[in-house]
Design an enzyme around this catalytic site. Structure first.
Site, short mmCIF file in Angstrom:
data_model
loop_
_atom_site.label_atom_id
_atom_site.label_comp_id
_atom_site.label_asym_id
_atom_site.label_seq_id
_atom_site.Cartn_x
_atom_site.Cartn_y
_atom_site.Cartn_z
N GLU A 182 0.93 -1.23 -0.21
CA GLU A 182 -0.10 0.03 0.04
C GLU A 182 0.74 1.22 0.03
OE1 GLU A 182 -3.17 0.20 -0.36
OE2 GLU A 182 -3.40 -1.97 -0.18
N CYS A 236 -2.69 8.22 4.39
CA CYS A 236 -2.38 8.07 2.92
C CYS A 236 -3.84 8.27 2.27
CB CYS A 236 -1.90 6.54 2.48
SG CYS A 236 -2.79 5.20 3.67
#
Lengths: 973, 973
Positions: free
Chosen positions: A735, A769
């Site tokens: 990720e 994020c």
């Protein structure tokens, strides 16, 4: 009473009038009701005829239940072109205005006073409340305060003309001889924009400061003031505010507070308040209502996994209302009751109770809402003479939220008004003792089967004082433990090394949180060998048993969630709620992956034909390296590690150098769970060691990484290179970054969009994020949105995370501060700084920054900043907005605020992000409900917390057995 | 008849005897029956007491239905240790021997003749059939022939002592005056090991050659010979064989053939045979039976998707039997009927029909099986005098297959014997006209719902002559088209380039199959741009519509499957059946992925809480490069391409340089399906061009590769390197090599294991990634297995694939021939060559090679050879076998032949391969049923033809909608 009302209808249900007709239709068709309510909700935003027509078409065009005349009107105008549209739009606007006027006393003071004159002529008292949008900033709060000021002045002027109501007056100029001639109701959060449960005392102080001024003004003119009750999270604040206000004005009994009978807390709260009143010798007035936020409370608490504060059945609430009313009436010496209900059973119960208890008339009044249940109002006026109308005042357009609540109240399945006046339900059921109904309903309640066995761990509910206290205590306790060493953990044993790196408090970088041992090559190799050795037995441990370790670790975390969160406040600067959410998410990952592994374990049937048995099973891959970030220091770590462990792999885990202590919490959790040695190894280390000796080690089969795109791509490259002695192609679960956009459509609800953008962009300083770093705004709403956004941002208090007064805190470290500051300089070059906040001294603070005039080609629009810097981009069309949103290398999260079904549908289809959020903030994905992760340069398409995540840590095997022996197969007989 | 039999029991059901007791128990408990039958099946392989005890424990220990005394015996002996075991083992062996003797006339000629003496003394004639293992090699066939020879001689000697049966004899020495005193039955495939439906004529020739000799011998001694009928695939061969044999001995009416009433074909076959007989003036004798391979036929045809050749209901078969018997009796002038049934209704029907038609006694006899239905036999003997027992002769141990069939027949739910003698079912139902029963059953037959909508495409069934003819015609037609150019296909247009590479016939490399244009850099770039351009619209094409293109392509392939397969025979040397399987698999991929995409398309619900709607959807990634191998030139290509296309990606496809024409078939299929231009592009090209300009192109998001590990790893490495302008981390879907092992456990059924290994190792010359290249054999069975394997390999005919006589053909090209030959040299160095076959001249032939004494460290045991070279490894224990099997870098396929539940379970748990096959060959995974693919260095864990495969070509998006508006959410009312 029933007999007197039986043949009457309130105006809302009057079938001869068009509004009654509409309501009637909507009661028959659920989808029409839903879309009708939604249309009322969006209507204020439809500033042009084109928008209005499009929404009419989108909301009502597809409905098969649309009544003939409406269908016909819609079709006709779409054929008649522009003149037809203009005509229909005019009609709709007129209708909405009429709908508003049904419930709203006036849009301006002149009209409001004229209508109040009429109300009083009809024999009713009133209390005025100012409607409006959500108050998102202190500017808006001030504007609201000013509106109240003007209102009070106007009422003071008007009252001179008003003879007191009631015959019992003794010439004291009071209504009914005991009540002021004007009354104002006020919602405390409309005067202070920053009230937050975790900052209880600060919020009450700030609200009190604002309310005090208005109170003085109201009382100076001889008026009454009621503190309205809002949603549950502010309930205790409001009660506290009322007590303190009441104490400040001991001589004034005309300060009242609303209480909601649908709250389970109210029995206790009421006793408290009456005790307090008696002990202080301060009489209180209580507006007793059933409560108007039932849907909202259910949603909010179900979404957070909290205890539901309201009764689930209508009868329980009705019974509570009668109980509460009786309690107040029993204390009528000290307490004045304003009975707020339209339900004639409830009203009659209060009247009978008052008579039984011989309550004097001057200790009780009846309240109904303006524009609703007129027959009830007329009857009450006739019978008791003491009726007060609750009268909203303000612009109809921004008052639509109130309208929706009222329509909801009139049209809900269990609504007394609907049942009494629209559906003419049988009288016995309607007037039955609610205690009895509630008991009967409780008997019928079978426990409902859970849709899925996993449920999310509730976050701390800071509306509850015990949770605030626990958090504060945990913080204090953790503070005592700072500065200790943080060892490695290899093959079940702690290991201290000479090479040590300090972990610092970002709010005060001189404060060392811990000294973390660093793994060198030797320790790293040892950890990998330990993992490889443990693998043989761990892979053969039954899946359910492996899941058991996770569940025990989850239990351990649950038992000390405040402590775990407190470390996050100090080591990485998470706010209370953010830290608490992180810990809850860690627990979620453990529980969810445990449940998932049980589901995935064992043999799964595949399609087979006779004589053949096909089954599949999953098995682990070997040693897994987990490299974790600092921004969700426990949650993401736990997610990656527990996924690897529960699937049967053995883990070598490297935490971020910024959060070794939080990373080490997983060591403690697994130690407490009794995980066998070697299955989980904890090795903080320097970059070179990690790259050369962990990622590149041929024994490592699987690498789980969450972090920057730059590092992620490097890992992907290195993992793809075959090393001597390697037996498995390495798999990377990855990720990475994002450059996430929220689109604000022309019809967006700014009451939702502005706070949604704020929390998404500046929550935890924009260091997620998933954080929003671009807002793409349709030009029709640009000015309005931006004004409210900047003012709201300006209102956000910034300071150290351990003080819950602050919404934003420091960024993770000095390097980040420098990097983000450079981006702010760049922002000023590329665009126009619209807002740049103040920063407190000390700590790694950077200012909240909002920069306008950004276009897709700007670096500010393309590069991940990972800080509280928000780019604003202005577009002409929703299509352009989507194009700009998709125009980066990233595809992680995204959001849209829109009430246009066509826009939402376009986003659903074409907004290329891993996680798209419609009409809400874009951070805070919940395990199981919002499997998280992106693609393009944001990740490899794995979805953490989703049903497919564990598959990445395993290989699938298919076993095909020929079950026939010499033509004999048991499955064909 | 019923009345006469009512109180009798055949010995098998005699409850007073232990065997009857066992049968009785097994009739009551299905699991006991299943495991009992399986135990009988494995018993011959249990050569030691330890093995016997282990199997008893494994088969019967876990059964709760085990009757008390058996349970007690099992428990007791396990406690009593070795002496107890020996005692129990002795008992079991004695029991099995007795069981065998029940059905078998004798284990040696002496005993057989003695028993036949008894049979004749009891008034019955006989026909002897020799039992045995499956005949897997010509050596075994010869041995069988010799046994028949000995048998005939012994019978000839014995018959001198036998007075003819029956009183009607005229001193001609014949039984009943018209039948020889001895009769032999023979299964043609026991005399020829290489009979195969696709090689019909060759098989009949070879079988005839063997049968002829025995016939002559039998006739010389005045005996009778019956050609037995086996499973359906050999039925037409046997009939043809019989006719040719009958023609060769026109004067001998004692040649008979068995016909099976359960076959739907038999009505037609019988008319054919009777016509033939009449037209040739050659009377025939027919043994009419119902058929003993019902289960097997169902399994075989259901597994291959073929039309089921047998009646599904017992009544239909019974009705057919009566119909067939009547037809034969009607032709009694030419036809002699041997009525083979134990069902008294069937027998009575035949007797009545014969009487009605006034059939003379000498045109009809009755047959029953030795050891079964004794009461029926006795009654028939008493009533008709003309009863023949069908007497199996041979070793009991290898005759167990026969035993299983007989036990099955006695214990099946619909078995007449079970119903009549064991369950005493009501007489009316039992004796009812089967025509009526069948009609009633047909009415009740509702169409059964399909378990899953996809079903595999049937392969060509070469047992049917029309399919053989079609294939032959297609081959001839395709041959006319050799040598043409094969163009590129870019953006919907054919493109011929100057750079051309010829594709050659591996059986004759001087023959050019086609001249294939090669893409250069320009063409490659154009193809990628075309794909990228087409992507915009293709990604938004609804999933179901995309699936429609695949289904149309599948239809196109289905319509010309013989032609498509014929090209494979010529371009890459696939045998008929292999080529046909490849085309069927290609169709499967199209249909399966189409169905899967419909399933995966649209929005999928995720767990949600009130006010929140979570959904997920999948979307395509962009341009996909597909690089395909030559060994499944249509199937694998179609699989990868159709997965990419149906998920919404646009494809640039590079076929193997060895199979451009087959690759181009996909162009034709998609052109016929009307796929939009640019969605699929066909670009054969040289390695440099592919690597530099396809794999490394930044626009390529996804690479699907199937081929060697070496190339696969290179692609993985290159794909991980970020290129300028790249927006997506490339994803590689990769299937690579294997080094697949089959384990032969001590109790393996060699009748299954030997052919299973052969087809796995040498099918398509061992050029499958799933091919077996190692056999790991437990030492207890080593010699036996190896002898049979080598002999069976020796029997495999090798030659060009277009001639269906050959089982093995040439390898793909000259380079492969050289590479494999080097491995054969290495094999000779590292181990011992046990067998090295002959190769025909011309063509890329390499010898079938079996090499022994191979250990895990040898290169022959570690490296993928991709040719017909099989390493034999000998181990002491099953654990060691698993360890050796897992001891390579590969993990693709694997197999185990074992009848030990413990071994099968260990393999299920620990045999680390993507596809594990138990008790069958390890190649030929079927789409949907056996999702295919491996891990470690064999692949990235993707499973082609499985439910998760399409996910790799897409990214998952999660959409979360806040459905609440101002506290109103439709989902909580």
């Amino acid at each position: 009473m029933y007999a007197a009302l039986e043949d009457e209808r309130p105006s809302l249900f009057e079938e001869k009038r068009w509004l009654g007709k509409m309501i009637g239709w909507s009661l028959k068709h659920e989808d029409l009701r839903t879309n009708g309510l939604r249309f009322v909700d969006v209507f204020p935003a439809l500033t042009t005829t084109a928008m209005l027509m499009e929404h009419l078409e989108e909301y009502f065009g597809p409905l098969t239940s649309l009544p003939g005349p409406l269908h016909w009107a819609l079709n006709l105008t779409s054929k008649a072109g522009r003149p037809g549209s203009a005509a229909l739009a005019g009609l709709v606007r007129y209708g909405m205005k009429k709908l508003g006027e049904q419930f709203i006393i006036g849009e301006d003071l002149g009209r409001a006073v004229r209508n109040l004159n009429r109300v009083r002529r009809e024999g009713c008292a009133f209390s005025v409340d100012i409607l409006g949008e959500a108050v998102l900033s202190e500017t808006e709060a001030e504007r609201y305060g000013a509106l109240y000021s003007d209102l009070v002045e106007a009422l003071q002027r008007a009252q001179r003309e008003w003879p007191p109501l009631g015959s019992g007056g003794d010439g004291n100029g009071l209504d009914w001889g005991h009540q002021p001639r004007y009354s104002v109701s006020i919602k405390p959060t409309s005067l202070y924009s920053q009230a937050r449960p975790q900052n209880f005392d600060g919020s009450v102080d700030a609200m009190l400061a604002r309310v005090r001024g208005i109170s003085e003004k109201v009382m100076a003119g001889g008026g009454a003031l009621c503190i309205d009750m809002e949603s549950y999270q502010y309930k205790n604040m409001s009660l506290e505010l009322f007590k303190r206000l009441r104490s400040e004005f001991p001589a004034n009994p005309h300060l009242s507070v609303a209480m909601q009978s649908y709250l389970r807390d109210t029995d206790r709260d009421l006793v408290d308040l009456l005790d307090w009143s008696e002990s202080r010798g301060l009489p209180v007035a209580i507006r007793l209502v059933k409560g108007a936020y039932w849907d909202y409370e259910i949603l909010r608490t179900r979404q957070n996994g909290w205890e539901i504060p309201v009764y689930s059945g209508k009868a329980e609430t009705d019974a509570a209302f009668e109980r509460h009313a009786r309690l107040i009436l029993e204390h009528h010496g000290n307490a004045y009751l304003a009975c707020g209900s339209h339900n004639i059973r409830s009203i009659a119960a209060v009247m009978e109770t008052a008579r039984d208890l011989a309550v004097p008339d001057d200790r009780c009044e009846f309240q109904v809402l303006y524009g609703m249940a007129e027959p009830v109002r007329r009857l009450l006026t006739r019978v008791t003479g003491r009726v007060r109308l609750y009268c909203p005042y303000g612009k109809i357009i921004p008052g639509m939220a109130y309208l929706v609540r009222r329509l909801l109240e009139n049209t809900a399945n269990q609504s007394f008004l609907r049942l009494m006046f629209a559906e003419k339900t049988d009288i016995l059921g309607l007037l039955k003792d609610p205690v009895q109904t509630a008991e009967e309903e409780a008997k019928g309640d079978a426990p409902r089967p859970e849709a899925f066995s996993f449920s999310n761990e509730p976050m701390a509910d800071f509306a509850r004082s015990e949770e605030r206290d626990s958090f504060r205590e945990a913080l204090a306790s953790v503070r005592q433990e700072l500065g200790k060493p943080c060892p490695l953990f290899i093959n079940g044993l702690d290991r201290v090394t000479d090479d040590v790196v300090p972990s610092l408090n970002p709010a005060d970088p001189t404060e060392v949180v811990a000294f973390a041992s660093q793994a060198g090559r030797t320790e790293m190799d040892e950890a990998i060998v330990a993992a490889q050795t443990a693998f043989e037995r761990w892979r053969d441990t039954p899946p359910a048993e492996r899941a058991g370790y996770l569940k025990r670790a989850a239990g351990w975390m649950r038992g000390r969630s405040y402590r775990l969160a407190a470390w996050q406040v100090l080591e990485i600067g998470k706010q209370w709620d953010q830290a608490s959410a992180d810990v809850a998410e860690a627990i979620d990952f453990l529980e969810y992956y445990a449940a998932e592994m049980v589901r995935l374990g064992g043999l799964h049937p595949l399609p087979s034909v006779p004589g053949e048995l096909n089954q599949s099973l999953y098995e682990p891959r070997g040693v897994a390296a987990v490299v974790a970030p600092w921004n969700f220091p426990l949650a993401i770590t736990t997610g990656m590690v527990s996924a690897a462990v529960v699937t049967g792999n053995c883990v070598v885990y490297k935490p971020s150098p910024l959060t070794p202590v939080i990373g080490h919490q997983l060591v403690e959790a697994f130690r407490a769970a009794g995980l066998p040695p070697g299955v989980f190894n904890f090795v903080p280390g320097r970059t070179e060691v990690i790259a050369e000796h962990l990622i590149n080690n041929p024994l490592v089969t699987t690498i789980a990484f969450t972090g920057s795109t730059q590092v992620g791509l490097k890992i992907i490259e290195n993992a793809a290179l075959l090393r001597e002695g390697q037996w498995t192609v390495k798999r990377v679960i990855c990720e990475m970054g994002g450059k996430n956009a929220i689109i604000i459509d022309e019809d967006a609800d700014l009451d939702e969009a502005v706070p949604g953008v704020l929390i998404s962009a500046f929550g935890f300083q924009g260091q997620k994020c998933s954080s929003c770093s671009r807002v793409i705004v349709l030009e029709g709403i640009y000015e309005n949105f931006l004004n409210r956004l900047v003012e709201a941002a300006r209102s956000l208090p910034v300071g150290p995370a351990y003080d819950p007064a602050f919404v934003m805190g420091p960024v993770c470290d000095g390097q980040a501060k420098v990097r983000i500051s450079r981006y702010i300089d760049l922002a000023a070059e590329e665009g126009t700084i619209l807002y740049s906040g103040e920063t407190p001294p000390g700590g790694n603070y950077v200012p909240i920054t909002i920069v306008g005039d950004i276009r897709p080609e700007h670096r500010i629009a393309r590069e991940e900043i990972f800080g509280p810097v928000l780019a604003i981009m202005r577009v002409k069309t929703f299509d352009e907005a989507l194009e700009w949103a998709n125009g980066t290398r990233f595809a992680l999260t995204g959001g849209v605020f829109s009430r246009n079904p066509r826009s939402l549908d376009a986003a659903r289809k074409r907004f290329q992000v891993g996680n798209l959020y419609l009409n809400r903030h874009i951070t805070g994905a919940r395990v199981g409900r919002q499997p998280f992760g992106g693609f393009k340069m944001s990740g490899l398409g794995t979805k953490a917390g989703g049903a497919e995540y564990l598959l990445h840590f395993m290989d699938q095997r298919v076993v095909t057995e020929n079950t026939a022996r010499h033509g004999f197969s048991p499955d064909i007989r």
